[in-house]
Design a protein around this motif. Structure first.
Motif, short mmCIF file in Angstrom:
data_model
loop_
_atom_site.label_atom_id
_atom_site.label_comp_id
_atom_site.label_asym_id
_atom_site.label_seq_id
_atom_site.Cartn_x
_atom_site.Cartn_y
_atom_site.Cartn_z
N PRO A 118 42.99 31.03 42.68
CA PRO A 118 42.33 29.72 42.63
C PRO A 118 42.39 28.96 43.94
N TYR A 119 43.34 29.30 44.80
CA TYR A 119 43.44 28.60 46.08
C TYR A 119 42.47 29.15 47.11
N LEU A 120 41.87 30.30 46.79
CA LEU A 120 40.88 30.89 47.68
C LEU A 120 39.47 30.83 47.09
N ALA A 121 39.38 30.55 45.78
CA ALA A 121 38.08 30.57 45.10
C ALA A 121 37.68 29.19 44.60
N GLN A 122 38.11 28.15 45.28
CA GLN A 122 37.86 26.80 44.80
C GLN A 122 36.38 26.41 44.82
N ASP A 123 35.57 27.08 45.62
CA ASP A 123 34.17 26.69 45.75
C ASP A 123 33.30 27.19 44.61
N LYS A 148 50.90 39.87 39.06
CA LYS A 148 50.26 40.13 40.35
C LYS A 148 50.97 41.25 41.08
N LEU A 149 50.19 42.20 41.63
CA LEU A 149 50.76 43.24 42.46
C LEU A 149 51.01 42.68 43.86
N ASP A 150 52.14 43.01 44.40
CA ASP A 150 52.59 42.44 45.68
C ASP A 150 51.93 43.16 46.86
N LEU A 151 50.64 42.88 47.06
CA LEU A 151 49.93 43.44 48.19
C LEU A 151 48.78 42.51 48.58
N GLY A 152 48.42 42.53 49.86
CA GLY A 152 47.26 41.78 50.32
C GLY A 152 46.01 42.51 49.88
N TYR A 153 45.31 41.96 48.89
CA TYR A 153 44.23 42.70 48.24
C TYR A 153 42.85 42.36 48.81
N VAL A 154 42.04 43.40 48.95
CA VAL A 154 40.66 43.24 49.38
C VAL A 154 39.82 44.25 48.61
N HIS A 155 38.62 43.86 48.24
CA HIS A 155 37.75 44.85 47.59
C HIS A 155 36.35 44.80 48.17
N PRO A 156 35.62 45.90 48.06
CA PRO A 156 34.25 45.95 48.60
C PRO A 156 33.31 45.08 47.76
N SER A 157 32.37 44.44 48.44
CA SER A 157 31.36 43.65 47.74
C SER A 157 30.50 44.57 46.89
N TRP A 158 30.15 44.07 45.69
CA TRP A 158 29.27 44.85 44.81
C TRP A 158 27.81 44.82 45.28
N HIS A 159 27.55 44.11 46.36
CA HIS A 159 26.23 44.23 47.00
C HIS A 159 26.11 45.54 47.76
N ASN A 160 27.23 46.26 47.90
CA ASN A 160 27.30 47.52 48.64
C ASN A 160 26.83 47.35 50.08
N ASP A 161 27.19 46.23 50.69
CA ASP A 161 26.80 45.95 52.06
C ASP A 161 27.97 46.08 53.04
N GLY A 162 29.10 46.59 52.54
CA GLY A 162 30.26 46.80 53.41
C GLY A 162 31.10 45.56 53.64
N ALA A 163 30.77 44.46 52.99
CA ALA A 163 31.54 43.23 53.17
C ALA A 163 32.85 43.31 52.40
N ALA A 164 33.87 42.63 52.93
CA ALA A 164 35.17 42.59 52.28
C ALA A 164 35.33 41.29 51.50
N VAL A 165 35.70 41.40 50.23
CA VAL A 165 35.94 40.24 49.38
C VAL A 165 37.45 40.05 49.27
N GLN A 166 37.93 38.88 49.64
CA GLN A 166 39.37 38.69 49.75
C GLN A 166 39.90 37.49 48.96
N GLU A 167 39.18 37.06 47.94
CA GLU A 167 39.64 35.89 47.19
C GLU A 167 40.19 36.26 45.82
N LEU A 168 40.59 37.51 45.67
CA LEU A 168 41.18 37.95 44.41
C LEU A 168 42.52 38.62 44.64
N ASP A 169 43.33 38.64 43.59
CA ASP A 169 44.56 39.42 43.56
C ASP A 169 44.32 40.60 42.62
N LEU A 170 45.04 41.68 42.84
CA LEU A 170 45.00 42.79 41.90
C LEU A 170 46.17 42.62 40.94
#
Length: 226
Positions: A118-123, A148-170
């Motif tokens: 929530p601190y990264l997805a406030q918008d 929460k898993l103790d790791l800095g999490y990033v996932h690929p955008s579902w637009h499949n454009d290679g962008a990194a989405v970083q506002e979620l935890d795993l």
């Protein structure tokens, strides 16, 4: 309320579900309409909607990887307040999942979920539906057993454009008798799961590859409170 499985984009409830997804999720989290055709026919992907008086008011998608003994909650949507949609979806999803595990003769170590920080997805307004607010959702997921898993999490955008989405935890919700006392899970399991789950997206950011490579160097990853 009915719990209805969708297996084809021609299902009249699919259009309602996809529109609901576009209302509550940011664009990079929603797969394009036509691209759903193949996944919906995969027997391992379980897409269900909550139908109230002919209208889709909630939805959830999940899957079970028998060989890894883990499941994944792809998404859960509550489209309206005051109907008990959240508890309904959790109860029905758990029942269906455990039936699936039993039918395959397997077992279930736990269930992964990507959880908005929530601190990264406030918008994100999430369609103005208060139960979808990231603060509310995080607390609800904590109450049902996710950590929460103790790791800095990033996932690929579902637009499949290679962008990194970083506002979620795993997150991970352990199952079994030792679920409450479990302090960590094998890092190799997390890496294998992520490689399988995101195999459908060929354009993944370098940050994702770096994260997976780091996981492969670890033995375990701690489970932290949400």
């Amino acid at each position: 309320m009915d719990y209805h499985r969708i297996t084809n984009i021609a299902d009249p409830y699919f259009k309602q579900m996809h529109e609901l997804m576009q209302t509550v999720f940011p664009p990079e989290e929603v797969l394009e309409y036509e691209l759903w055709a193949e996944p919906l026919q995969d027997p391992g992907i379980r897409v269900f909607v909550a139908v109230h008086e002919g209208q889709v008011v909630g939805a959830t998608e999940y899957r079970y990887y028998e060989d890894m003994q883990v499941a994944m909650t792809d998404f859960t949507i509550i489209g309206r307040e005051g109907l008990g949609i959240g508890p309904f979806l959790v109860k029905q999803r758990t029942s269906d999942l455990l039936s699936l595990v039993g039918a395959t003769g397997g077992s279930l170590l736990g269930m992964f979920a990507e959880i908005y920080n929530p601190y990264l997805a406030q918008d994100h307004s999430f369609g103005g539906v208060k139960p979808m607010d990231p603060f509310v959702r995080r607390e609800v997921l904590a109450h049902i057993g996710y950590r929460k898993l103790d790791l800095g999490y990033v996932h690929p955008s579902w637009h499949n454009d290679g962008a990194a989405v970083q506002e979620l935890d795993l997150g991970f919700m352990p199952f079994g008798d030792d679920a409450d006392s479990l302090e960590a899970i094998h890092a190799s399991l997390i890496a294998a799961f992520l490689e399988r789950y995101y195999a459908v997206l060929p354009n993944k950011p370098q940050a994702w590859y770096d994260m997976v490579a780091q996981l492969k160097q670890l033995e375990q990853v701690r489970l932290l409170p949400l």
